[in-house]
Design a protein around this motif. Sequence first.
Motif: not given
Length: 127
Positions: A79, A84, A89, A107
Amino acid sequence: MTPRAEHRQMLLTDLRARAQRLRGEVAGKLGDAADDAQPGRGGVDSGERSFAAAESVLDLAEASRDLRELDAIDRAMTAIEEGRYGLCERGGSDIDAARLAAQPLALRCVDCQNRDELRAGTHPPRL
């Protein structure tokens, strides 16, 4: 490099170091478990054999826990590398900075994490 980019680079460096340590620990635990499972390990006394078997189970459980952490580390590093990191997520929203500070491998945002835990039956009951 921006402070945020510097922080992500430092986190990436820390995660790589942690992953390397964990891989060594997993290898050692799996080796210990294999040694403990060898026929004749623990001698002829049933108590000693039981102790050796319990050690093997414990080594495998610890290795399993470490492998789950390694998976989380790998996902967080991916990530970070893909830009990201810090985005949920599941829902795509920003993950609160305080959550990331407390749990750098997170996440998912708190709401999505809670939903996933409730669905899986692993969410702790509320008081």
